[in-house]
Enzyme design. Structure first.
Site, mmCIF file in Angstrom:
data_model
loop_
_atom_site.group_PDB
_atom_site.id
_atom_site.type_symbol
_atom_site.label_atom_id
_atom_site.label_comp_id
_atom_site.label_asym_id
_atom_site.label_seq_id
_atom_site.Cartn_x
_atom_site.Cartn_y
_atom_site.Cartn_z
ATOM 1 C CG HIS A 162 -2.076 -1.039 0.970
ATOM 2 N ND1 HIS A 162 -3.229 -0.792 0.263
ATOM 3 C CD2 HIS A 162 -2.149 -2.340 1.346
ATOM 4 C CE1 HIS A 162 -3.980 -1.888 0.234
ATOM 5 N NE2 HIS A 162 -3.343 -2.844 0.880
ATOM 6 C CB THR A 163 4.346 1.936 -0.319
ATOM 7 O OG1 THR A 163 4.730 0.737 -1.016
ATOM 8 C CG2 THR A 163 4.442 1.677 1.172
ATOM 9 C CB SER A 195 -8.990 -18.232 -21.267
ATOM 10 O OG SER A 195 -8.418 -18.717 -20.067
ATOM 11 N N GLY A 221 -3.927 -12.188 -5.380
ATOM 12 C CA GLY A 221 -2.934 -11.154 -5.119
ATOM 13 C C GLY A 221 -1.593 -11.478 -5.746
ATOM 14 C CG LEU A 222 0.029 -14.790 -6.142
ATOM 15 C CD1 LEU A 222 0.197 -16.300 -6.283
ATOM 16 C CD2 LEU A 222 1.192 -14.212 -5.326
ATOM 17 C CB SER A 278 -5.653 -8.484 -13.760
ATOM 18 O OG SER A 278 -5.104 -7.820 -12.640
ATOM 19 C CD GLU A 328 -5.855 -4.281 -13.083
ATOM 20 O OE1 GLU A 328 -4.989 -4.855 -13.755
ATOM 21 O OE2 GLU A 328 -6.507 -4.843 -12.200
ATOM 22 C CG ASP A 330 0.008 -5.471 -9.141
ATOM 23 O OD1 ASP A 330 0.770 -5.214 -8.192
ATOM 24 O OD2 ASP A 330 -1.197 -5.727 -9.006
ATOM 25 C CE1 TYR A 370 -4.908 -1.451 -3.556
ATOM 26 C CE2 TYR A 370 -6.012 0.052 -5.066
ATOM 27 C CZ TYR A 370 -4.863 -0.576 -4.623
ATOM 28 O OH TYR A 370 -3.663 -0.322 -5.250
#
Ligand code: NG1
Ligand code: MG
Length: 392
Positions: free
Chosen positions: A37-38, A70, A128-129, A132, A164, A176, A226
């Site tokens: 969160h930085t 996909s 969280g990896l 997207s 995104e 990311d 978020y």
């Protein structure tokens, strides 16, 4: 690495025709080692690319149709004309590559012909990896390359972030997409999210490995929380401007500067959010220092401090992440354990002695299941390369 022969067969089943003319690209997922969160506060992050991610197979078409398939969602294909790229909720995961096509078109580099595209993702969704970001970056890289355009990886990361944010409505930071584009095997990345200056930092601890633990708690409320945290950080900046008129982002303050003026922030909650951000940025810089001195144990302590701050000051961990981290820290040979990503669910990352990995899986898996009723998944991971074409 995905089985390309099998994926080629799958491509031909979806789209027919010949294997000749299919080209192959890959982009990894990423794990953030510290600095949570930085990014959207203009601070430092310390992510690393993984050795698994998204494989993309594509083949040019003679008309102006994009056909997206996909292996992860085998019951649906999205056929979309190049001139009709728009966000549609029912288009599901294909909104990510479509967002990239939209951004390429905006910048005058949209594809000139149609393509058949098959995606194969090895990253668990919503963990969280960065599944997207991986899809976005591989799409942008492939379509730019196919169009004969030069690829600047930083510009690609920014384009993917716009795909995104603007197209898909997530106010994400840059970490990311940046890590997925610029990653390098065996190295983590110190990235300054305000200026986008970065450098690689070797991360190959001889006797220890990174173990990612998936809580399998999907991050239901993540979007609203978020964005709520982002708003709280902006609130803090506004109030602190009474003392620092030029302040634009929380990440511009040192812990000492914040501590001298934090009384200007009216809400105690917002004060705690701000304190997490500036201290977390400081921890990232300390981490690079201790790692460059080869002091893994000190890095482990910083990982622990990061998690505790995300739990107590930023309040984004939740029962599942806390239970997994608590169980992990009890295993001998674990130097540090923390949540990674946005929080609320998703994954933890732990630094574990090689000889303790089996015990870690067993003990953390069992204690986590007892505390939450959920089954965990574990991945021992190495640091991989950023986006690339795969030569076959
Ligand atoms: P994850 O949880 O990996 O999606 C999110 C943001 C990052 C960063 C982290 C918190 C998105 C797509 N990514 O990561 O930019 O802010 O939270 O450090 O929203
Ligand atoms: Mg994501």
């Amino acid at each position: 690495m995905a089985d390309l022969k099998q994926l080629t067969d799958s491509f031909l089943t979806w789209f027919g025709g010949e294997a000749e003319g299919i080209r192959y690209y890959q982009a990894p997922g990423r794990v953030n080692l510290i600095g949570e969160h930085t990014d959207y506060n203009g601070g430092y992050v310390f992510p690393a690319a993984l050795t698994f991610g998204t494989t993309l197979l594509l083949r040019e078409r003679e008309d102006r149709l994009l056909r997206f398939a996909s292996t992860n969602f085998p019951d649906k294909r999205f056929d979309i004309p190049l001139d009709g790229i728009e966000h549609r909720a029912e288009d599901d995961w294909s909104n990510y590559p479509k967002g990239v096509v939209h951004e390429l078109q905006q910048s005058g580099r949209g594809p000139q012909t149609g393509f058949d595209l098959l995606y194969h993702g090895e990253i668990p969704n919503g963990a969280g990896l960065s599944s997207s970001a991986s899809i976005e970056v591989v799409t942008g890289y492939a379509l730019l390359s196919e169009g004969g355009h030069p690829v600047d990886l930083t510009e690609l990361a920014l384009l993917a972030q716009r795909a995104e944010n603007g197209f898909n409505g997530v106010q994400s930071g840059i970490m990311d997409q940046f890590a997925v584009a610029n990653g390098r095997a065996g190295e983590a990345m110190l990235l300054m999210c305000d200026t986008l200056e970065f450098r690689h930092v070797p991360f190959e601890p001889a006797d220890h490995v990174l173990v990612i633990g998936n809580t399998n708690k999907r991050r239901g409320l993540v979007d609203s929380k978020y964005n709520e945290r982002r708003a709280e950080c902006e609130q803090a900046v506004q109030e602190l401007r009474a003392a620092y008129p030029e302040l634009a982002l929380l990440g511009q303050l040192t812990p000492e500067q914040l501590s001298a003026e934090e009384g200007r922030i009216a809400s105690e909650t917002v004060r705690r959010r701000a304190r997490h951000v500036v201290e977390e940025i400081d921890r990232v810089l300390q981490s690079v220092d201790v790692l460059e001195q080869g002091d893994l144990a000190a890095f482990g302590r910083l990982m622990n401090a990061s998690h505790d701050s995300l739990r107590d000051l930023y309040e984004v961990t939740g029962r599942e992440l806390d239970a997994m981290v608590e169980a992990a820290r009890k295993v001998p040979g674990v130097l540090g354990s923390r949540m990674t990503g946005a929080g609320f669910g998703g994954c933890t990352v732990s630094l574990v002695h090689r000889d303790s990995v089996d015990r870690f899986r067993e003990q953390v898996g069992a204690e986590y299941a007892e505390a939450t009723g959920l089954q965990a998944d574990f991945y021992v991971c190495s640091i991989g390369d950023g986006v690339s074409r795969i030569d076959v």
